[in-house]
Design a protein around this motif. Structure first.
Motif, PDB file in Angstrom:
ATOM      1  N   SER A 175       0.861  -1.307  -0.161  1.00  0.00           N
ATOM      2  CA  SER A 175       0.439  -0.163  -0.413  1.00  0.00           C
ATOM      3  C   SER A 175       0.824   1.754  -0.482  1.00  0.00           C
ATOM      4  O   SER A 175       0.554   2.565  -0.593  1.00  0.00           O
ATOM      5  N   ILE A 176       1.766   1.684   1.135  1.00  0.00           N
ATOM      6  CA  ILE A 176       2.784   2.644   0.865  1.00  0.00           C
ATOM      7  C   ILE A 176       3.827   2.872  -0.811  1.00  0.00           C
ATOM      8  O   ILE A 176       3.983   3.948  -0.882  1.00  0.00           O
ATOM      9  N   LYS A 177       4.001   1.420  -1.343  1.00  0.00           N
ATOM     10  CA  LYS A 177       5.103   1.925  -2.755  1.00  0.00           C
ATOM     11  C   LYS A 177       4.100   2.389  -3.415  1.00  0.00           C
ATOM     12  O   LYS A 177       5.276   2.852  -4.522  1.00  0.00           O
ATOM     13  N   GLU A 178       2.876   2.482  -3.408  1.00  0.00           N
ATOM     14  CA  GLU A 178       1.824   2.895  -4.618  1.00  0.00           C
ATOM     15  C   GLU A 178       1.502   4.490  -4.183  1.00  0.00           C
ATOM     16  O   GLU A 178       0.802   5.113  -4.934  1.00  0.00           O
ATOM     17  N   MET A 179       2.131   5.426  -3.120  1.00  0.00           N
ATOM     18  CA  MET A 179       1.843   6.536  -2.980  1.00  0.00           C
ATOM     19  C   MET A 179       2.333   7.542  -4.310  1.00  0.00           C
ATOM     20  O   MET A 179       3.878   6.951  -4.127  1.00  0.00           O
ATOM     21  N   THR A 180       2.386   8.448  -3.982  1.00  0.00           N
ATOM     22  CA  THR A 180       3.561   9.365  -5.105  1.00  0.00           C
ATOM     23  C   THR A 180       4.714   9.466  -4.317  1.00  0.00           C
ATOM     24  O   THR A 180       5.566  10.066  -5.197  1.00  0.00           O
ATOM     25  N   PHE A 181       4.387   9.312  -2.971  1.00  0.00           N
ATOM     26  CA  PHE A 181       6.122  10.454  -2.785  1.00  0.00           C
ATOM     27  C   PHE A 181       6.878   9.210  -3.139  1.00  0.00           C
ATOM     28  O   PHE A 181       8.594   9.465  -2.893  1.00  0.00           O
ATOM     29  N   ILE A 182       6.776   8.256  -3.248  1.00  0.00           N
ATOM     30  CA  ILE A 182       7.325   6.675  -3.538  1.00  0.00           C
ATOM     31  C   ILE A 182       8.298   6.733  -4.504  1.00  0.00           C
ATOM     32  O   ILE A 182       9.538   7.053  -5.116  1.00  0.00           O
ATOM     33  N   SER A 183       7.204   7.577  -5.670  1.00  0.00           N
ATOM     34  CA  SER A 183       7.559   7.426  -6.945  1.00  0.00           C
ATOM     35  C   SER A 183       8.419   8.809  -7.229  1.00  0.00           C
ATOM     36  O   SER A 183       9.473   8.729  -7.635  1.00  0.00           O
ATOM     37  N   SER A 184       8.176   9.877  -6.532  1.00  0.00           N
ATOM     38  CA  SER A 184       8.635  10.855  -5.698  1.00  0.00           C
ATOM     39  C   SER A 184      10.761  10.739  -5.875  1.00  0.00           C
ATOM     40  O   SER A 184      11.072  10.902  -6.354  1.00  0.00           O
ATOM     41  N   CYS A 185      10.595   9.977  -4.694  1.00  0.00           N
ATOM     42  CA  CYS A 185      11.910   9.482  -4.305  1.00  0.00           C
ATOM     43  C   CYS A 185      12.699   8.567  -5.632  1.00  0.00           C
ATOM     44  O   CYS A 185      13.901   8.842  -5.532  1.00  0.00           O
TER      45      CYS A 185
END
Length: 290
Positions: A175-185
């Motif tokens: 669930s966390i890896k789908e969040m936008t801040f992970i993509s930004s990282c």
């Protein structure tokens, strides 16, 4: 109308403040009780009135009295001293098991949840294989294969108990890896290892802490269960589960042999569960929002 709304808001605020105060008090009390319990386990060899392994057959099966508060067992050993010293293997052993299974479970769960694909499929199948067997039955089989002893009991329970933490870590990671801040990282150039350490694990730590604290009491019962079956701590070492096994043959004539070790297990599990419940309430999202 505005006054009625303000009164409702004030009542809600007072209710929330009472909840926060109660939660803090419960947490403080549970921590103090747990510290007291652990302290007694650590200093038990130094405060016990007798050597817990000292045998004196002339006073065997003596009922509780002024000299021996909990009476003596079939070998004339002081039961009060053995109950004091019997907590360390159960409690400290359960803490060790929970630490081991948390590390293993988080590693496997985060690895599978983050990378997905064949890695996740392979790790999930391993998890399912372990879940296909009743945990305690599998622990008994593993402990029987490894041999008697506390270390082997810890290994056996660690082998079968990591699945809960792996499933929790995997679901939260997905669930966390789908969040936008992970993509930004990822766009900023952070490696997978850096994302896992800096962003994934910190965001699942709250659920892990709650699960860990609630699991210690259950694990303690399982260690006592293995010792009761003769697969855990071996004589003459004092341990509550094995003391129950020794005393069950004298249940009708010398009930104190199982009464006091049994009460020690119940009280310890209640304290540890109280700590787990208090930490869960303290980390509750409703509490954090206030």
């Amino acid at each position: 109308m505005d006054n009625s709304i303000k009164k409702v808001n004030i009542k809600q605020k007072n209710s929330i403040l009472k909840k926060i105060t109660s939660t803090k008090i419960n947490l403080i009390i549970s921590i103090m009780l747990t510290i007291l319990l652990l302290t007694i386990c650590i200093i038990a060899p130094y405060i016990s009135p007798y050597d817990p392994n000292l045998q004196d057959l002339s006073i065997s099966l003596m009922p509780p009295n002024s000299e021996h508060l909990f009476g003596t067992d079939k070998f004339g050993r002081d039961l009060f001293s053995r109950v004091l010293c019997g907590g360390a293997p159960s409690i400290l052993g359960s803490v060790a098991i929970v630490f081991i299974v948390t590390v293993i479970g988080v590693f496997i769960g985060v690895l599978g949840g983050y990378f997905g694909g064949k890695i996740d499929s392979f790790l999930s199948k391993i998890n399912d294989i372990f879940l296909a067997f009743p945990g305690m039955v599998l622990a008994v089989v593993v402990a029987g294969m490894l041999g008697n002893g506390l270390l082997n009991a810890i290994i056996a329970l660690s082998i079968v108990r990591w699945t809960k933490f792996a499933r929790l870590a995997r679901s939260k990671t997905i669930s966390i890896k789908e969040m936008t801040f992970i993509s930004s990282c990822k766009i900023s150039g952070l490696s997978d290892f850096q994302i896992i350490i800096k962003h994934i694990i910190p965001n699942i730590i709250r659920e892990l802490v709650i699960t860990v604290m609630l699991d210690i009491g259950v694990t303690m019962l399982e260690i006592a269960g293995l010792s009761f079956l003769g697969l855990g701590v071996q004589p003459p070492t004092a341990e509550w589960g094995y003391m129950l096994n020794e005393g069950r043959s004298y249940l009708s004539t010398c009930p104190w042999l199982v009464l006091y070790p049994g009460c020690a297990i119940i009280i310890s599990v209640m304290i540890l569960n109280y700590l787990g419940d208090s930490i869960r309430d303290f980390l509750d999202p409703d509490y954090k929002e206030v």
